[in-house]
Design an enzyme around this catalytic site. Sequence first.
Site, mmCIF file in Angstrom:
data_model
loop_
_atom_site.group_PDB
_atom_site.id
_atom_site.type_symbol
_atom_site.label_atom_id
_atom_site.label_comp_id
_atom_site.label_asym_id
_atom_site.label_seq_id
_atom_site.Cartn_x
_atom_site.Cartn_y
_atom_site.Cartn_z
ATOM 1 N N ASP A 129 99.539 91.541 15.003
ATOM 2 C CA ASP A 129 99.740 92.948 14.692
ATOM 3 C C ASP A 129 101.230 93.107 14.339
ATOM 4 O OD1 ASP A 129 99.593 95.769 14.737
ATOM 5 O OD2 ASP A 129 100.078 95.803 16.883
ATOM 6 N N GLU A 144 103.231 96.623 13.983
ATOM 7 C CA GLU A 144 103.959 97.697 14.670
ATOM 8 C C GLU A 144 103.775 97.601 16.185
ATOM 9 O OE1 GLU A 144 103.724 101.680 12.728
ATOM 10 O OE2 GLU A 144 102.474 100.608 11.313
ATOM 11 N N GLU A 161 107.178 101.208 15.911
ATOM 12 C CA GLU A 161 106.190 102.054 15.239
ATOM 13 C C GLU A 161 106.896 102.721 14.065
ATOM 14 O OE1 GLU A 161 102.975 102.456 15.842
ATOM 15 O OE2 GLU A 161 102.923 101.201 17.625
ATOM 16 N N ARG A 182 100.674 113.651 6.453
ATOM 17 C CA ARG A 182 101.985 113.005 6.397
ATOM 18 C C ARG A 182 102.535 112.982 4.970
ATOM 19 N NH1 ARG A 182 100.283 107.754 10.032
ATOM 20 N NH2 ARG A 182 101.171 108.415 12.027
ATOM 21 N N SER A 228 98.017 94.419 9.539
ATOM 22 C CA SER A 228 98.522 95.736 9.920
ATOM 23 C C SER A 228 97.779 96.851 9.204
ATOM 24 C CB SER A 228 100.015 95.813 9.592
ATOM 25 O OG SER A 228 100.490 97.116 9.827
ATOM 26 N N ASP A 229 97.765 98.023 9.832
ATOM 27 C CA ASP A 229 97.174 99.202 9.194
ATOM 28 C C ASP A 229 98.206 99.981 8.384
ATOM 29 O OD1 ASP A 229 94.654 98.732 10.194
ATOM 30 O OD2 ASP A 229 95.026 99.847 12.041
ATOM 31 N N LYS A 243 91.277 94.616 10.592
ATOM 32 C CA LYS A 243 91.735 93.480 11.403
ATOM 33 C C LYS A 243 90.564 92.565 11.763
ATOM 34 C CE LYS A 243 95.646 96.042 13.122
ATOM 35 N NZ LYS A 243 96.859 95.872 13.882
ATOM 36 N N ASP A 262 99.175 95.107 20.301
ATOM 37 C CA ASP A 262 99.553 95.974 21.425
ATOM 38 C C ASP A 262 98.611 97.142 21.649
ATOM 39 O OD1 ASP A 262 100.293 97.429 19.128
ATOM 40 O OD2 ASP A 262 101.874 98.478 20.205
ATOM 41 N N ASN A 288 93.469 99.371 18.278
ATOM 42 C CA ASN A 288 92.912 98.833 17.036
ATOM 43 C C ASN A 288 93.079 97.315 16.919
ATOM 44 O OD1 ASN A 288 95.653 98.861 16.597
ATOM 45 N ND2 ASN A 288 95.545 99.732 14.532
HETATM 46 MG MG MG Z 1 100.597 97.880 16.984
#
Ligand code: MG
Length: 199
Positions: free
Chosen positions: A7, A9, A15, A46, A90-91, A133, A152, A155
């Site tokens: 992952d 972030e 983040e 956003r 990653s997303d 993922k 972490d 997801n």
């Molecule tokens: Mg993360």
Amino acid sequence: MNIVCLDMEGVLVPEIWIAFAAESGIPELKRTTRDEPDYDKLMHWRLGVLREHGLGLREIQSTIANIDPLPGAKEFLDELRTLTQVVILSDTFEEFAKPLMAKLGWPTLLCNALEAAPDGTITGFHMRCERSKLTTVKALQSMGYDTIAAGDSYNDLDMIRASKAGFLFRSTEQIKQDHPELPAYDTFADLLEAIRRAL
Ligand SMILES: [Mg+2]
């Protein structure tokens, strides 16, 4: 044949939206999926905020260029890449991650993409696939790789559980408590050692 899926972030870099909110002085961008569980809705909101502040791709990338990877992340990644293959799942979006990937020595990153007009205005975004993922880990396994995963957050649980070995890294107390079956580490030295043993 092994490949490590990390992952990004919270594991290698802060983040992005939280760091970006601080760096850009736009506190409302701290809003996350905890406040708005619909990711699509959250992203459109956003992008609206960025447009209101006149922030296009160039401004966003120069702001993100002031954000640094977590201390020790580059050294960890460099060392890990001498041992085995590594891919970051990653997303986030390629365009946001780019300044951070430069600081990490351009590791392989599989994530999503933004759509931008020639003047840099962000017009939309493109998500690579559903549950990216897990889908990616399964695809790597279909190519003959054993995957080892670390992340972490919620997801990341799918890819961690679907892998030959999987670890929580710098996770929350709640997630660690809910998943006592998953080894959890907080330092790069411990994570590297755990991956070494799993190889
Ligand atoms: Mg993360």
